[in-house]
Design an enzyme around this catalytic site. Sequence first.
Site, PDB file in Angstrom:
ATOM      1  N   HIS A 104       0.844  -1.190   0.000  1.00 48.64           N
ATOM      2  CA  HIS A 104       0.000   0.000   0.000  1.00 48.64           C
ATOM      3  C   HIS A 104       0.888   1.251   0.000  1.00 48.64           C
ATOM      4  CE1 HIS A 104      -3.491  -2.296   2.175  1.00 48.64           C
ATOM      5  NE2 HIS A 104      -3.031  -2.936   1.125  1.00 48.64           N
ATOM      6  N   CYS A 129      -5.591   2.532   5.072  1.00 50.01           N
ATOM      7  CA  CYS A 129      -6.115   1.480   5.943  1.00 50.01           C
ATOM      8  C   CYS A 129      -5.383   1.522   7.284  1.00 50.01           C
ATOM      9  CB  CYS A 129      -5.945   0.122   5.274  1.00 50.01           C
ATOM     10  SG  CYS A 129      -4.232  -0.406   5.227  1.00 50.01           S
ATOM     11  N   CYS A 132      -1.573   0.696   7.355  1.00 50.55           N
ATOM     12  CA  CYS A 132      -0.681   1.796   6.950  1.00 50.55           C
ATOM     13  C   CYS A 132      -0.677   2.900   7.998  1.00 50.55           C
ATOM     14  CB  CYS A 132      -1.141   2.391   5.623  1.00 50.55           C
ATOM     15  SG  CYS A 132      -0.920   1.280   4.254  1.00 50.55           S
ATOM     16  N   HIS A 397      13.328  30.070 -11.983  1.00 47.86           N
ATOM     17  CA  HIS A 397      12.634  29.229 -12.949  1.00 47.86           C
ATOM     18  C   HIS A 397      12.254  27.876 -12.328  1.00 47.86           C
ATOM     19  CE1 HIS A 397      14.449  31.632 -16.527  1.00 47.86           C
ATOM     20  NE2 HIS A 397      14.013  32.403 -15.555  1.00 47.86           N
ATOM     21  N   GLU A 399      12.796  24.846 -13.279  1.00 43.39           N
ATOM     22  CA  GLU A 399      13.909  23.884 -13.217  1.00 43.39           C
ATOM     23  C   GLU A 399      14.855  24.241 -12.089  1.00 43.39           C
ATOM     24  OE1 GLU A 399      12.868  25.736 -15.722  1.00 43.39           O
ATOM     25  OE2 GLU A 399      13.480  24.991 -17.670  1.00 43.39           O
ATOM     26  N   CYS A 425      15.170  27.530 -20.932  1.00 44.54           N
ATOM     27  CA  CYS A 425      15.796  28.742 -21.472  1.00 44.54           C
ATOM     28  C   CYS A 425      17.321  28.649 -21.319  1.00 44.54           C
ATOM     29  CB  CYS A 425      15.270  29.960 -20.731  1.00 44.54           C
ATOM     30  SG  CYS A 425      15.847  30.002 -19.034  1.00 44.54           S
TER      31      CYS A 425
END
Length: 585
Positions: A104, A129, A132, A397, A399, A425
């Site tokens: 899970h 659940c 978990c 930016h 990235e 860029c």
Amino acid sequence: MATSESRFNDADPGSRHAGDSAGKGRSDVREASTQTDAKVQGHGPRLSKVNLFTLLSLWMELFPRKEKETFPTQTERWQVRSTGLVVVQGRSVTGLHCSSRDLHAGQIAVLKHGPRLRGCDLYFSRKPCSTCLKMIINAGVHQISYWPGDPEMSLLTGSGDSSHDCSSQEAVLDARAAERLKSNSRPHICVLLQALPSGMQQFVEETSKDCDFLGRIAQDDRCLDVGGLFREEQKRNLGDFNTAFFVQDQSEHRGILTKMGLENFCIEPYFSNLRQNMRDLITVLASVASSLLDHGQRYGFYGNGPADPGRPLSQVIAKHCIIQAQLLAYRTEDPKVGVGAVIWAEGKSGNCDGTGHMYLVGSGYNAYPVGSEYAELPQMDDKQQDRHSRKYRYIIHAEQNALTFRCAELREDENTTIFVTKCPCDECVPLIKGAGVKQIYTSDMDSGKDKHDISYLQFDNLQGVQKFVWQRNSQVCPGQLNSCLSNGCMGKHNRESEEDHPLLRYLGYLRSVGIMLRNRLQCIVKWILQKSQSRQTSGTKGCTLSVCTRHMFILSHKTNMNVSLSAFKHFYSTRLRTRLSHQLI
Ligand SMILES: O=c1ccn([C@H]2C[C@H](O)[C@@H](COP(=O)(O)OP(=O)(O)OP(=O)(O)O)O2)c(=O)[nH]1
């Protein structure tokens, strides 16, 4: 109990009473709810962090798993539902997971993050659940939020299947155990949904329809009704996502909420508000997911040229990751252009996640530097005469944020891939390469543009990083020259009228199907410039030859050339050894 479940939920009965005191001591939560904080600037509406993480969790539930990795038996299918999970540490996403055949999502989080889960916020696409829940509570997480639909251990009834009835008793037991764990634990376990700001759905629909990926399709074929294709795809996605995430039947939904200990949500107007918030988010997801329609597999991410070695990802996984990046872009602080980026790596071991060997390295969107009073910083684009008022020198930016706030190191021996919604860029190209990223999946719609304060000239010439650009699949439609020659543009790319010359469109076509290589283009440019006998020829020659294809178009257009298409085709077929089939020429 119900208050802790719902204290930050604006659809919730408790929020009006509990909200103030909850907000005061919790700056992170207040930050998370600044959904429209940029509206002051005339900015489009933004997604709140909470809604972004919730959407990412839903989207992770739909991660394209390998065949047979879904749950095998009918009983298990009824009982345990596939679940997506987003792990957030501070301000960054540190994990995107989904359940696998054996494990899970919550178990995967414990295995993948271990003690680093302490203090994290977890966003599940279903209530986890009890198995978990006990493990993640034990790991010391700060907060667990879940989507208030059918939980991981399904509580849906009415199938008439006897095995389902039996598993449903298990599910009720599980729901009770989860409820007791919740009320006796330190972390907040709650439903965190927020109403979308007004106009958000329409904004997402319009910007998704106007994105670079659909722009590429529209540019390749002006006769195509891309808007119509988008709406069809959106409708299809909406149907699928409603089936996956929404409980259509109101009384069934009330029953599920009650079994999950959310009886306060069953009272009006909270119940209607909750369902409306759920529906709105599903609609947003359907729009964003439609921004990468492949037009019957005619479009996908392909490398340009035969020199690209390496192993490309499957198209479905690439598209899935780009849509993650598209979702992130709706947190942008740029008043005009949202950009998102995600970085994934393929590990050598530890294949327990539904994502297989893939693990998240980083994610980001374009925004002003962390902690800055960005309302005070320049917001204008290149149309602003006064260059001091332009935004470009201030914005980080997508990235750059993904690399700066990365949650894992980039490893030389692993395949690391960046997915970015806009052509990188010239600031970002060297960063991506320098960081050791091996592959880029993106659009090249901006490639070749130079706006002085931001330029996109290096991407075409980038060596050492494999590029997979959203473009026409030359295998499926190799001979569609005619439709390319009638290319049109849409949206913000409308102004590229320099591509109107048939010869330039032909060059564009060769490039789009991956036939044109840079050195060949350089020969062609030389030849065009000689033929055109323009006075500008000698002046522009040097710079033309060193830049990328789209830039070449612009310069060659300026030469006012009178080179005929047939002369060019003759030149191309006789002087250059190409892979282009002779029928095409
Ligand atoms: O690799 C990149 C390139 C740009 N951006 C961001 C930075 C800035 O926030 C915005 C700039 O977008 P664009 O170049 O499209 O400029 P514009 O002037 O906002 O829009 P346009 O010129 O397309 O109208 O995109 C990134 O995040 N990554």
